[in-house]
Write an enzyme that holds these catalytic residues in place. Sequence first.
Site, PDB file in Angstrom:
ATOM      1  N   HIS A 120       0.810  -1.237  -0.247  1.00  0.00           N
ATOM      2  CA  HIS A 120      -0.083   0.311  -0.156  1.00  0.00           C
ATOM      3  C   HIS A 120       1.123   1.249  -0.358  1.00  0.00           C
ATOM      4  O   HIS A 120       2.116   1.086   0.900  1.00  0.00           O
ATOM      5  CB  HIS A 120      -1.171  -0.388   1.397  1.00  0.00           C
ATOM      6  CG  HIS A 120      -1.666   1.070   1.269  1.00  0.00           C
ATOM      7  ND1 HIS A 120      -1.724   1.908   1.560  1.00  0.00           N
ATOM      8  CD2 HIS A 120      -3.612   0.878   1.201  1.00  0.00           C
ATOM      9  CE1 HIS A 120      -2.819   2.998   1.515  1.00  0.00           C
ATOM     10  NE2 HIS A 120      -3.693   2.518   1.410  1.00  0.00           N
ATOM     11  N   ASP A 197       2.952  -4.072   8.233  1.00  0.00           N
ATOM     12  CA  ASP A 197       1.961  -2.903   7.754  1.00  0.00           C
ATOM     13  C   ASP A 197       0.928  -4.170   8.265  1.00  0.00           C
ATOM     14  O   ASP A 197       0.151  -5.147   7.182  1.00  0.00           O
ATOM     15  CB  ASP A 197       2.340  -2.683   6.828  1.00  0.00           C
ATOM     16  CG  ASP A 197       0.580  -1.762   6.477  1.00  0.00           C
ATOM     17  OD1 ASP A 197      -0.275  -2.066   7.110  1.00  0.00           O
ATOM     18  OD2 ASP A 197       0.623  -1.478   5.790  1.00  0.00           O
ATOM     19  N   GLN A 200      -4.300  -4.642   7.408  1.00  0.00           N
ATOM     20  CA  GLN A 200      -5.354  -5.630   6.889  1.00  0.00           C
ATOM     21  C   GLN A 200      -5.587  -7.007   7.800  1.00  0.00           C
ATOM     22  O   GLN A 200      -6.438  -7.010   7.905  1.00  0.00           O
ATOM     23  CB  GLN A 200      -5.348  -6.423   5.556  1.00  0.00           C
ATOM     24  CG  GLN A 200      -5.884  -5.022   4.470  1.00  0.00           C
ATOM     25  CD  GLN A 200      -6.825  -4.483   4.569  1.00  0.00           C
ATOM     26  OE1 GLN A 200      -8.016  -5.052   4.265  1.00  0.00           O
ATOM     27  NE2 GLN A 200      -6.495  -3.048   4.416  1.00  0.00           N
ATOM     28  N   LYS A 223     -10.230   0.171  10.394  1.00  0.00           N
ATOM     29  CA  LYS A 223     -10.405  -1.109  10.185  1.00  0.00           C
ATOM     30  C   LYS A 223     -11.132  -2.283  10.819  1.00  0.00           C
ATOM     31  O   LYS A 223     -11.243  -3.374  10.579  1.00  0.00           O
ATOM     32  CB  LYS A 223      -9.162  -1.214   9.414  1.00  0.00           C
ATOM     33  CG  LYS A 223      -8.726  -0.186   7.851  1.00  0.00           C
ATOM     34  CD  LYS A 223      -7.669  -1.220   7.375  1.00  0.00           C
ATOM     35  CE  LYS A 223      -6.926   0.394   6.665  1.00  0.00           C
ATOM     36  NZ  LYS A 223      -7.870   0.857   5.640  1.00  0.00           N
ATOM     37  N   CYS A 359      -4.805   2.097  -3.715  1.00  0.00           N
ATOM     38  CA  CYS A 359      -4.175   2.796  -3.185  1.00  0.00           C
ATOM     39  C   CYS A 359      -2.335   1.789  -3.190  1.00  0.00           C
ATOM     40  O   CYS A 359      -1.773   2.241  -2.154  1.00  0.00           O
ATOM     41  CB  CYS A 359      -3.815   3.070  -1.761  1.00  0.00           C
ATOM     42  SG  CYS A 359      -4.883   4.476  -1.377  1.00  0.00           S
TER      43      CYS A 359
END
Length: 401
Positions: A120, A197, A200, A223, A359
């Site tokens: 991303h 990261d 998600q 999220k 993104c």
Amino acid sequence: MFLPSPWRADFPAIAALQRQGQTYLDNAATTQKPQALLDALAHYYANGAANVHRAQHLPGALATQAFEDSRLKVSQWLNAVDCGQVIFTHGATSALNLLAYGLEHLFNPGDEIVVSALEHHANLLPWQQLAERRSLSLVVLPLDADGVIDKSAAAELIGPRTRLLAVSQLSNVLGTWQPLQALLAMAKAQGALTVVDGAQGIVHGRHDVDALGCDFYVFSSHKLYGPEGLGVLFGRTEALGQLRHWQFGGEMVQQADYHNATFRPAPLGFEAGTPPIASVIGLGATLDYLSDIDGQAVIDHERALHDYLLHGLRARNGVRLVGEPQLALVSFVVDGIHNADLAHLLTEQGIAVRAGHHCAMPLFKHLKLSGAIRVSLALYNDSADIERFFDALDQALEMLR
């Protein structure tokens, strides 16, 4: 076969959207919020908002207690050793920029930062810009045919000049889990820092950062069914000790005069100014809610929905999946049809999905695609949502062909 969600009624916005004729399938972008979160926000604002860590009065003390209780809940959710390893930021993007600026002093010209081809923008651009500022090399790990970082190639590219590895846990485009353990071990063998990261990945299952062994782990509240404007940065104590302060102001100062100042260590030293107090308290309420439901049941439900979605898309002529999605989301294109045109017709029928490059523009350039439609699932979705999507998709394709 109908796949109901036993948690659907816990999210009042889903019923409200349904009354508006909307089916929400854009959960990888942001999620709807449980009633428990709404109640926590209303209670905080209705019973006296106050700033934290800096007032002796009762409203300030209560706000500080609730704020720090949430820090503890986040650390427990991540299985962090110490709640002092949790820093609150204004989003995952903010957390990653904090790292890129806070670690900048560790890099010398010619050093290498390693990312992957699926990142991303939030986990690419801060490192790209750091590389430009410090004359570093940005190394990009390639993917295999299934959309997974190629471990053999990584073993060749992660080497003695590698100073930092930054990779996503779960791709927001491809829906693929990445081989973190192997990649982190390669970087650790070279003495490199590691950044994951988890924006998600954090939403699907519980993740043990202590067992994972990364130096830093980043995610977004919004999220994970929590409020917007809030990110979380976990850091190992030793790694946090290498961060330099990058934002300056109230709260993070130990001592100051007109010409000199000293600053607090993590976590408060990296939470300059008034933090997103209500959002932090709200995230704590969301984690309480998620802790009280059956996590394995959620995983099983999301897996069943994902399989149902995959089967239906693969059965439709001209639909091509992007990669080999494993969980939570599916990105797809349709031969001869632009994703923006298809998204427009889906929107007109009340189907909320995402279209474009998500993104991750460099990834789509690598895939030679202008964009894709992404359908992403959450615990409150059911098979009726997917059926409404299929009906709208069929009608849209009929019009466009």
